[in-house]
Design a protein around this motif. Structure first.
Motif, PDB file in Angstrom:
ATOM      1  N   GLY A   1       1.488   8.980  -6.277  1.00 39.59           N
ATOM      2  CA  GLY A   1       1.888  10.354  -5.994  1.00 39.59           C
ATOM      3  C   GLY A   1       2.989  10.828  -6.914  1.00 39.59           C
ATOM      4  N   ALA A   2       3.904   9.939  -7.259  1.00 41.03           N
ATOM      5  CA  ALA A   2       5.021  10.294  -8.142  1.00 41.03           C
ATOM      6  C   ALA A   2       4.544  10.595  -9.547  1.00 41.03           C
ATOM      7  CB  ALA A   2       6.058   9.171  -8.165  1.00 41.03           C
ATOM      8  N   THR A   3       3.483   9.932 -10.005  1.00 38.62           N
ATOM      9  CA  THR A   3       2.984  10.163 -11.357  1.00 38.62           C
ATOM     10  C   THR A   3       2.083  11.389 -11.432  1.00 38.62           C
ATOM     11  OG1 THR A   3       1.089   8.685 -11.048  1.00 38.62           O
ATOM     12  CG2 THR A   3       3.113   7.718 -11.969  1.00 38.62           C
ATOM     13  N   ALA A   4       1.642  11.884 -10.284  1.00 40.33           N
ATOM     14  CA  ALA A   4       0.748  13.047 -10.274  1.00 40.33           C
ATOM     15  C   ALA A   4       1.511  14.350 -10.465  1.00 40.33           C
ATOM     16  CB  ALA A   4      -0.037  13.086  -8.963  1.00 40.33           C
ATOM     17  N   HIS A   5       2.840  14.310 -10.324  1.00 37.97           N
ATOM     18  CA  HIS A   5       3.640  15.552 -10.415  1.00 37.97           C
ATOM     19  C   HIS A   5       4.073  15.836 -11.819  1.00 37.97           C
ATOM     20  CE1 HIS A   5       3.712  15.903  -6.119  1.00 37.97           C
ATOM     21  NE2 HIS A   5       4.044  14.620  -6.054  1.00 37.97           N
TER      22      HIS A   5
ATOM     23  N   ALA B   1       0.838  -1.204   0.000  1.00 39.43           N
ATOM     24  CA  ALA B   1       0.000   0.000   0.000  1.00 39.43           C
ATOM     25  C   ALA B   1       0.873   1.254   0.000  1.00 39.43           C
ATOM     26  CB  ALA B   1      -0.939  -0.008   1.207  1.00 39.43           C
ATOM     27  N   ASP B   2       1.957   1.238   0.766  1.00 37.94           N
ATOM     28  CA  ASP B   2       2.888   2.377   0.780  1.00 37.94           C
ATOM     29  C   ASP B   2       3.515   2.590  -0.598  1.00 37.94           C
ATOM     30  OD1 ASP B   2       2.364   2.660   3.490  1.00 37.94           O
ATOM     31  OD2 ASP B   2       4.227   1.665   4.117  1.00 37.94           O
ATOM     32  N   PHE B   3       3.913   1.492  -1.251  1.00 38.72           N
ATOM     33  CA  PHE B   3       4.494   1.575  -2.584  1.00 38.72           C
ATOM     34  C   PHE B   3       3.498   2.178  -3.570  1.00 38.72           C
ATOM     35  CE2 PHE B   3       4.648  -0.451  -6.784  1.00 38.72           C
ATOM     36  CZ  PHE B   3       5.808   0.123  -7.267  1.00 38.72           C
ATOM     37  N   LEU B   4       2.258   1.695  -3.560  1.00 34.58           N
ATOM     38  CA  LEU B   4       1.242   2.220  -4.470  1.00 34.58           C
ATOM     39  C   LEU B   4       0.986   3.699  -4.236  1.00 34.58           C
ATOM     40  CD1 LEU B   4      -1.375  -0.641  -4.676  1.00 34.58           C
ATOM     41  CD2 LEU B   4       0.393  -0.027  -6.345  1.00 34.58           C
ATOM     42  N   ALA B   5       0.902   4.104  -2.967  1.00 34.49           N
ATOM     43  CA  ALA B   5       0.677   5.526  -2.663  1.00 34.49           C
ATOM     44  C   ALA B   5       1.834   6.364  -3.193  1.00 34.49           C
ATOM     45  CB  ALA B   5       0.534   5.707  -1.149  1.00 34.49           C
ATOM     46  N   TYR B   6       3.056   5.884  -3.037  1.00 33.87           N
ATOM     47  CA  TYR B   6       4.215   6.594  -3.553  1.00 33.87           C
ATOM     48  C   TYR B   6       4.181   6.657  -5.081  1.00 33.87           C
ATOM     49  CZ  TYR B   6       8.965   7.614  -4.974  1.00 33.87           C
ATOM     50  OH  TYR B   6      10.045   8.165  -5.577  1.00 33.87           O
ATOM     51  N   ALA B   7       3.904   5.511  -5.726  1.00 33.28           N
ATOM     52  CA  ALA B   7       3.897   5.457  -7.194  1.00 33.28           C
ATOM     53  C   ALA B   7       2.819   6.357  -7.769  1.00 33.28           C
ATOM     54  CB  ALA B   7       3.697   4.022  -7.663  1.00 33.28           C
TER      55      ALA B   7
END
Length: 64
Positions: A60-64, A52-58
């Motif tokens: 979030g990273a694509t939203a920038h 879940a942490d990985f997905l949230a990071y991934a």
């Protein structure tokens, strides 16, 4: 794991059946395999929390 996992192909897999990443979510973990290697493919198992942490990071990273 006593029950057989239910595998799902990635939505990014093409219609020809190539480049298939499959996942099998379970209550405490996510199982990941390469479907091109058959159903006996080696699996990577990740605990649910870190996944879940990985997905949230991934995401979030694509939203920038």
């Amino acid at each position: 794991m006593s029950e057989k996992p239910e595998w799902f192909k990635s939505s990014y897999s093409d219609s020809e059946g190539n480049n298939c990443l499959e996942v099998a979510p379970c209550p405490t973990a996510i199982h990941i395999r390469d479907s091109k290697l058959s159903t006996d493919s080696p699996q990577l198992t990740v605990p649910a929390g870190p996944w879940a942490d990985f997905l949230a990071y991934a995401i979030g990273a694509t939203a920038h």
